[in-house]
Scaffold this active site. Structure first.
Site: not given
Ligand code: 0O2
Length: 276
Positions: A115, A140, A149, A152
């Protein structure tokens, strides 16, 4: 199937996230208190929503009794760094901690996902003390730069919008954006030491200015008003030049003056023994 008490199930995960976010934020504060550059810029955390846990279990064919073992990101902590180099530093610090048992790493930095996703993940086991004793849960920890960031978060919104089926042309744009952010991260790394020096200088300047003004305030209690005013005018003059070395020299001179007044105060205490 047994009744699932979700509030009870999720409680230790919530506690783990709250504790770890606090601990990692404290690390940042500690770096700053020591006048050091902090590789941690920001820390956030979340517990996965129940629907997102159920969806993931369905997608991966995980039965309820294996949820705690197989769904590794119910408790998630995210650490944001300024530079790619900081990610390695933070990961090393985390791996050396005694309160986390490291189970796995996923390095999507060099080998990004299809991706375009880039990040460094650590899967660890963390123990929380509950009223029924110690409970260990998986967490996690995602470590990434601000650029990673940004990407994402945006991509995650699009995944949600298109229900995981992002159209081909948008996927291609995202891939391009990911590459651009990667080269931005690389360029920022090249000026990293310059930026850190600038940040350190600014921190030192703030500290010196605060200390000088504190000393001037102390002098105001013991020295003549005229003298203190003169020192204050000199300070503003030095400050206006914006030169750190000059400020340091000024602070040293001020320390000598303050020391002189301290010595005088010891030689001539306000109250003599006889006056008591
Ligand atoms: P959410 O909503 O953030 O909780 P997988 O087997 O690859 O499907 P796994 O085994 O959990 O997933 O591991 P992986 O791939 O390391 O993903 C863990 C988490 O990393 C994801 O959790 C995301 O938060 C993040 N992540 C991984 N890949 C991508 C990506 O391509 N785009 C974005 N935006 N985030 C990603 P969840 O449960 O998928 O999502």
């Amino acid at each position: 199937m047994e009744i699932q008490l979700w509030r009870e199930i999720l409680h230790p995960y919530e506690q783990a996230v709250a504790e770890l976010v606090l601990k990692f934020r404290c690390l940042r504060v500690e770096y700053k208190k020591h006048g050091l550059y902090s590789p941690i810029e920001n820390v956030t955390g979340r517990v996965k929503t129940i629907s997102s846990i159920l969806e993931k279990m369905q997608r991966k064919g995980v039965p309820m009794e294996e949820m705690a073992e197989k769904i590794e990101d119910i408790a998630g902590v995210r650490i944001i760094c300024q530079f790619v180099e900081d990610i390695e530093r933070v990961a090393r610090d985390i791996e050396a901690r005694s309160d986390l048992e490291i189970l796995n790493h996923k390095n999507y930095l060099g080998n990004q996902k299809k991706s375009g996703y880039r990040s460094y993940h650590i899967i660890a086991r963390y123990g929380v003390q509950t009223i029924i004793g110690l409970k260990k849960v998986k967490v996690e920890i995602q470590i990434r730069t601000m650029g990673m960031n940004f990407w994402a978060t945006t991509e995650h919104h699009l995944q949600y919008k298109y229900k995981g089926e992002i159209p081909e042309h948008i996927s291609a744009q995202l891939q391009k954006a990911s590459d651009a952010l990667m080269s931005l991260d690389r360029e920022m790394s090249e000026v990293r030491s310059e930026i850190i020096d600038a940040m350190n200088d600014s921190r030192i300047k703030n500290r010196i200015v605060k200390e000088i003004l504190g000393s001037i305030e102390n002098l105001y209690r013991v020295a003549s008003e005229r003298e203190v005013k003169k020192i204050q005018d000199e300070f503003y003059e030095v400050f206006s030049h914006g030169d750190l070395e000059e400020l340091k020299r000024f602070q040293k001179q001020l320390d000598i003056i303050a020391e002189g007044y301290r010595a005088q105060a010891i030689e001539h205490p306000l109250l003599d023994e006889d006056d008591k």
